[in-house]
Design a protein around this motif. Structure first.
Motif, PDB file in Angstrom:
ATOM      1  N   ASP A   1       1.121  -1.183  -0.088  1.00  0.00           N
ATOM      2  CA  ASP A   1      -0.004  -0.130   0.113  1.00  0.00           C
ATOM      3  C   ASP A   1       1.084   1.270   0.072  1.00  0.00           C
ATOM      4  O   ASP A   1       0.271   2.327   0.031  1.00  0.00           O
ATOM      5  CB  ASP A   1      -0.948   0.037   1.250  1.00  0.00           C
TER       6      ASP A   1
ATOM      7  N   LEU B   1      -2.239   4.024   9.166  1.00  0.00           N
ATOM      8  CA  LEU B   1      -3.117   3.535   8.204  1.00  0.00           C
ATOM      9  C   LEU B   1      -4.392   2.694   9.018  1.00  0.00           C
ATOM     10  O   LEU B   1      -5.368   2.873   8.843  1.00  0.00           O
ATOM     11  CB  LEU B   1      -2.471   2.501   7.148  1.00  0.00           C
ATOM     12  N   ASP B   2      -3.869   1.825  10.021  1.00  0.00           N
ATOM     13  CA  ASP B   2      -4.804   1.161  10.697  1.00  0.00           C
ATOM     14  C   ASP B   2      -5.689   2.297  11.506  1.00  0.00           C
ATOM     15  O   ASP B   2      -7.032   1.818  11.650  1.00  0.00           O
ATOM     16  CB  ASP B   2      -4.010   0.448  11.952  1.00  0.00           C
ATOM     17  N   ALA B   3      -5.135   3.372  12.102  1.00  0.00           N
ATOM     18  CA  ALA B   3      -6.083   4.245  13.041  1.00  0.00           C
ATOM     19  C   ALA B   3      -6.971   4.791  12.053  1.00  0.00           C
ATOM     20  O   ALA B   3      -8.194   5.090  12.306  1.00  0.00           O
ATOM     21  CB  ALA B   3      -4.882   5.002  13.517  1.00  0.00           C
ATOM     22  N   SER B   4      -6.655   5.187  10.832  1.00  0.00           N
ATOM     23  CA  SER B   4      -7.559   5.843  10.037  1.00  0.00           C
ATOM     24  C   SER B   4      -8.661   4.896   9.467  1.00  0.00           C
ATOM     25  O   SER B   4      -9.823   5.497   9.290  1.00  0.00           O
ATOM     26  CB  SER B   4      -6.768   6.549   8.866  1.00  0.00           C
ATOM     27  N   ASP B   5      -8.219   3.643   9.113  1.00  0.00           N
ATOM     28  CA  ASP B   5      -9.285   2.662   9.017  1.00  0.00           C
ATOM     29  C   ASP B   5     -10.088   2.253   9.848  1.00  0.00           C
ATOM     30  O   ASP B   5     -11.573   2.036   9.708  1.00  0.00           O
ATOM     31  CB  ASP B   5      -8.496   1.563   8.323  1.00  0.00           C
ATOM     32  N   GLY B   6      -9.766   2.500  11.205  1.00  0.00           N
ATOM     33  CA  GLY B   6     -10.508   2.248  12.325  1.00  0.00           C
ATOM     34  C   GLY B   6     -11.698   2.965  12.373  1.00  0.00           C
ATOM     35  O   GLY B   6     -12.628   2.480  13.170  1.00  0.00           O
TER      36      GLY B   6
ATOM     37  N   ARG C   1       2.072   2.075   9.057  1.00  0.00           N
ATOM     38  CA  ARG C   1       1.081   1.037   9.175  1.00  0.00           C
ATOM     39  C   ARG C   1       0.151   1.259  10.295  1.00  0.00           C
ATOM     40  O   ARG C   1      -1.247   1.146  10.144  1.00  0.00           O
ATOM     41  CB  ARG C   1       1.898  -0.327   9.633  1.00  0.00           C
ATOM     42  N   ARG C   2       0.555   1.874  11.337  1.00  0.00           N
ATOM     43  CA  ARG C   2      -0.350   2.302  12.598  1.00  0.00           C
ATOM     44  C   ARG C   2      -1.225   3.271  12.138  1.00  0.00           C
ATOM     45  O   ARG C   2      -2.423   3.305  12.317  1.00  0.00           O
ATOM     46  CB  ARG C   2       0.783   2.841  13.683  1.00  0.00           C
TER      47      ARG C   2
END
Lengths: 127, 127
Positions: A11, A117-122, A114-115
């Protein structure tokens, strides 16, 4: 035309700058990177400047612009590998690179992306 | 001394070659990469040569040596981004790079490395 390669890594896009940047080259990078973000739908950009001995105010400002452009294209930019001497010069030039996240090396930068991206997807919302 | 940066990416090392290689430079890379494999305990090496327009027989042979050295240090090497013209020249020079795995781009090379690593870990040994 001289160009800095942009590598796709899942990504993310990875830009490893290995030659001293001059004004035209960093502007080329700006055009190239924004079009690659659109084409690859990348969510993060990692710019490694560990090989750079000099970052002048124009280059510092353009890196800031690149990060801002990436942000409106929904990608997070992390600048990694800055040498201590470059950090000293940038702050002395009055540039604190406020809009850009930084990390010590590619590994840490990738973890940060990665963090983020995870946070924004969460939350269901993009940053 | 001119040097090609070696980036650590998790368990892997990424070498993005952006200048035309000459003999001394590729020998430096060989020394540098083997010592980085030892230091970082990397399990895979990804060499991106998409910026290279010319790979002569010495460089082709040295890339083969690098892969063989990495192998005895327990790391898999994948060569990615070879231009069609380079592939043509290498085969015409009688070099088929038998010992090296190749992939079309960094993304595919990384996936190949992950699969190779999973397969070797699957035999009951941890990294």
């Amino acid at each position: 035309m001289e160009q800095i390669p942009v590598l796709k890594l899942g990504d993310f896009l990875l830009v490893s700058i290995q030659v001293e940047l001059h004004d035209e080259l960093v502007l080329n990078l700006q055009d190239d990177l924004t079009s690659r973000i659109e084409k690859t739908r990348a969510r993060g950009v990692l710019i490694d400047i560990s090989a750079l001995e000099i970052v002048d105010s124009f280059i510092g400002r353009t890196l800031g612009h690149i990060a801002a452009m990436a942000r409106v294209l929904d990608a997070t930019t992390v600048l990694v590998g800055m040498r201590p001497a470059v950090a000293i010069t940038l702050v002395e030039l009055g540039m604190s690179l406020k809009g850009i996240r930084t990390a010590l090396d590619v590994d840490k930068g990738m973890a940060l992306l990665r963090r983020a991206l995870d946070a924004s997807d969460g939350t269901g919302e993009s940053s």
